[in-house]
Design a protein around this motif. Structure first.
Motif, short mmCIF file in Angstrom:
data_model
loop_
_atom_site.label_atom_id
_atom_site.label_comp_id
_atom_site.label_asym_id
_atom_site.label_seq_id
_atom_site.Cartn_x
_atom_site.Cartn_y
_atom_site.Cartn_z
N GLU A 14 1.23 -1.21 -0.14
CA GLU A 14 0.31 -0.18 -0.04
C GLU A 14 0.33 1.47 -0.09
N ASN A 15 1.93 1.32 0.52
CA ASN A 15 2.94 2.66 0.98
C ASN A 15 3.35 2.73 -0.13
N LYS A 16 3.83 1.88 -1.60
CA LYS A 16 4.70 1.68 -2.08
C LYS A 16 3.80 2.48 -3.68
N LEU A 17 1.98 2.10 -3.30
CA LEU A 17 1.17 2.23 -4.60
C LEU A 17 0.76 4.00 -4.30
N VAL A 18 1.12 4.23 -2.68
CA VAL A 18 0.74 5.66 -2.55
C VAL A 18 2.02 6.98 -3.33
N GLU A 19 3.44 5.34 -2.97
CA GLU A 19 4.27 7.14 -3.09
C GLU A 19 4.18 7.06 -4.81
N LEU A 20 3.89 6.07 -5.53
CA LEU A 20 4.27 5.75 -6.96
C LEU A 20 2.98 6.51 -7.37
N GLN A 21 1.38 6.93 -7.08
CA GLN A 21 1.00 7.85 -7.35
C GLN A 21 1.38 9.08 -7.00
N GLN A 22 1.59 9.06 -6.34
CA GLN A 22 2.56 11.03 -6.01
C GLN A 22 3.21 10.69 -6.77
N VAL A 23 4.50 10.04 -6.79
CA VAL A 23 5.39 10.44 -7.91
C VAL A 23 4.83 11.04 -9.64
N VAL A 71 1.06 13.32 -13.88
CA VAL A 71 -0.06 12.63 -15.37
C VAL A 71 -0.78 12.01 -14.45
N ASP A 72 -2.12 11.39 -15.14
CA ASP A 72 -2.58 11.60 -14.37
C ASP A 72 -3.24 9.91 -14.38
N LYS A 100 -1.42 10.16 -19.22
CA LYS A 100 -2.66 9.00 -17.78
C LYS A 100 -1.23 7.45 -18.25
N ILE A 101 -2.24 6.92 -16.89
CA ILE A 101 -1.64 5.76 -17.00
C ILE A 101 -2.56 5.18 -16.13
N LEU A 102 -3.03 3.92 -16.51
CA LEU A 102 -3.65 2.77 -15.57
C LEU A 102 -2.93 2.00 -14.83
N LEU A 103 -3.09 1.83 -13.13
CA LEU A 103 -2.34 1.07 -12.78
C LEU A 103 -4.01 -0.33 -12.35
N ALA A 104 -2.91 -1.50 -11.99
CA ALA A 104 -3.86 -2.54 -11.83
C ALA A 104 -3.72 -2.87 -11.58
N GLU A 105 -3.82 -4.29 -9.76
CA GLU A 105 -3.04 -5.54 -9.33
C GLU A 105 -3.37 -6.51 -9.68
#
Length: 399
Positions: free
Chosen positions: A252-261, A267-268, A299-304
């Motif tokens: 979870e921390n890494k997801l938040v970090e990546l989205q913030q970067v 980048v949307d 723009k980018i899509l992040l998925a699990e």
């Protein structure tokens, strides 16, 4: 079709280098007219339209590289003499006439034509209306170089056709066509494939994926994602989708970090429903069509995903077959991914932005082919030929 000697082809290219260099101001003025008339709402298309001195230097470099490469025509592929005495030689040969349809990028008028010409093909160029003034000046440079060396201007033509006229030309060409290469988005590719009456070599569509394995080096991962997404958003090798293994440490921390970067780089970020539970302020994908879409935007899509198998399955279902990458410290995982993902280029711990003729050692490229016939990946000079069999007998007949 007349076969030109390597010497005369190279002389044309030498002339072309001098002509383009001498007409920089004229080229830049023509391009400015195109830019002034363009609707800047489409940033990716606008970026492709711009010609500056750096772009002109790139055109000249592309011509120099092709001029220095070995002529690909007439090379012996195989040479056999059968027990009957029949001699069979297979050699590389030109396609004949190649039609190149492209959007926005005036430098394609140089890069595509120089490759096709050196491979002894006649070239028909159908550029987009947004680059008309730039393309006219560059076509005139080609014609000057051809005539300076005693060759017909017919070797390289710029077609001025509206959409309906283009459709009719594809269906009922007024001259022989051997190959069509559409360089652009999915709509252009579909338009050409729907109406063409000869072979079409598909290129240009990206929709590239990156899978972050559970053992990926996170610093390396963020660096690669940022480069692949932001280095050039208009490139067909830009990154669109990131699949993240849910078993990575500190998920979870890494997801938040990546989205913030990514947010800091404007980048949307879109997310699937699982990541949406972690990054609550990001819009969630609601339409499956988005998975097939090439963004050509910040723009980018992040998925699990659960594991590598799921990532491979998703990539093979949704991607454009252009480029795909895995971030992992396991060579075994990388090998599995690279063998099973069905893309023209597969990467281990590297940005998809390297899918480019110049970056891959091919040199100047006509396009990035996502077809499997007759070639996949960067279409350089060596790939712009077909083959022909030469059979020598002495009254041989088949019993």
């Amino acid at each position: 079709m007349k076969l030109l000697s390597s010497e005369i082809k190279n002389k044309v290219l030498e002339s072309m280098i001098k002509i383009i260099d001498g007409k920089r101001e004229q080229i830049l003025k023509a391009n400015q007219k195109d830019l002034d008339a363009f609707n800047k709402d489409d940033q990716a298309l606008y970026d492709r339209l711009v010609v500056d001195n750096h772009k002109i230097d790139g055109m000249i470099q592309a011509i120099q590289e092709v001029r220095n490469q070995e002529d690909p025509v007439g090379k012996t592929i195989s040479d056999l003499t059968l027990e009957s005495g029949l001699k069979i030689t297979n050699k590389t040969a030109p396609f004949g006439t190649i039609l190149i349809i492209y959007e926005s990028r005036p430098d394609v008028t140089i890069e595509a034509a120089v490759l096709a010409f050196k491979a002894n093909n006649k070239i028909l160029l159908k550029g987009g209306k947004e680059a008309l003034q730039s393309n006219i000046v560059l076509k005139e440079c080609w014609h000057e170089a051809l005539e300076e060396n005693g060759l017909s201007k017919d070797w390289i033509k710029l077609l001025h056709l509206q959409r309906e006229e283009t459709r009719e030309f594809l269906k009922n060409p007024t001259e022989k066509l051997d190959l069509i290469v559409p360089r652009g988005g999915e709509r252009l590719i579909k338009f050409v494939k729907d109406h063409a009456s000869c072979a079409v070599l598909v290129s240009g569509r990206g929709n590239n994926f990156l899978y972050v394995a559970k053992d990926a080096d996170w610093d390396k991962t963020v660096k690669v994602i940022v480069n692949a997404k932001t280095n050039k958003i208009s490139g067909c090798n830009a990154l669109d989708k990131v699949l993240i293994d849910k078993h990575i440490p500190n998920y979870e921390n890494k997801l938040v970090e990546l989205q913030q970067v990514l947010s800091n780089l404007n980048v949307d970020t879109l997310v699937d429903k699982n990541i949406g539970q972690v990054i609550e302020n990001a819009p969630t994908v609601s339409n499956e069509d988005t998975w097939y879409e090439e963004f050509l935007a910040l723009k980018i899509l992040l998925a699990e995903v659960n594991d590598e198998d799921e990532a491979i399955e998703m990539i093979n279902k949704y991607s454009g077959g252009h480029s795909a990458a895995i971030l992992t410290e396991s060579n075994d995982s990388a090998a599995k991914f690279m063998e099973q993902v069905d893309s023209a280029a597969v990467y281990h711990n590297a940005s998809t932005r390297f899918t480019d003729g110049g970056q891959m050692g091919v040199g100047a490229e006509l396009a990035i082919s996502t077809d499997k016939l007759h070639h996949r990946g960067p279409l350089g000079l060596k790939q712009l030929v077909t083959n022909k069999y030469y059979v020598f007998g002495d009254g041989h007949i088949r019993e």
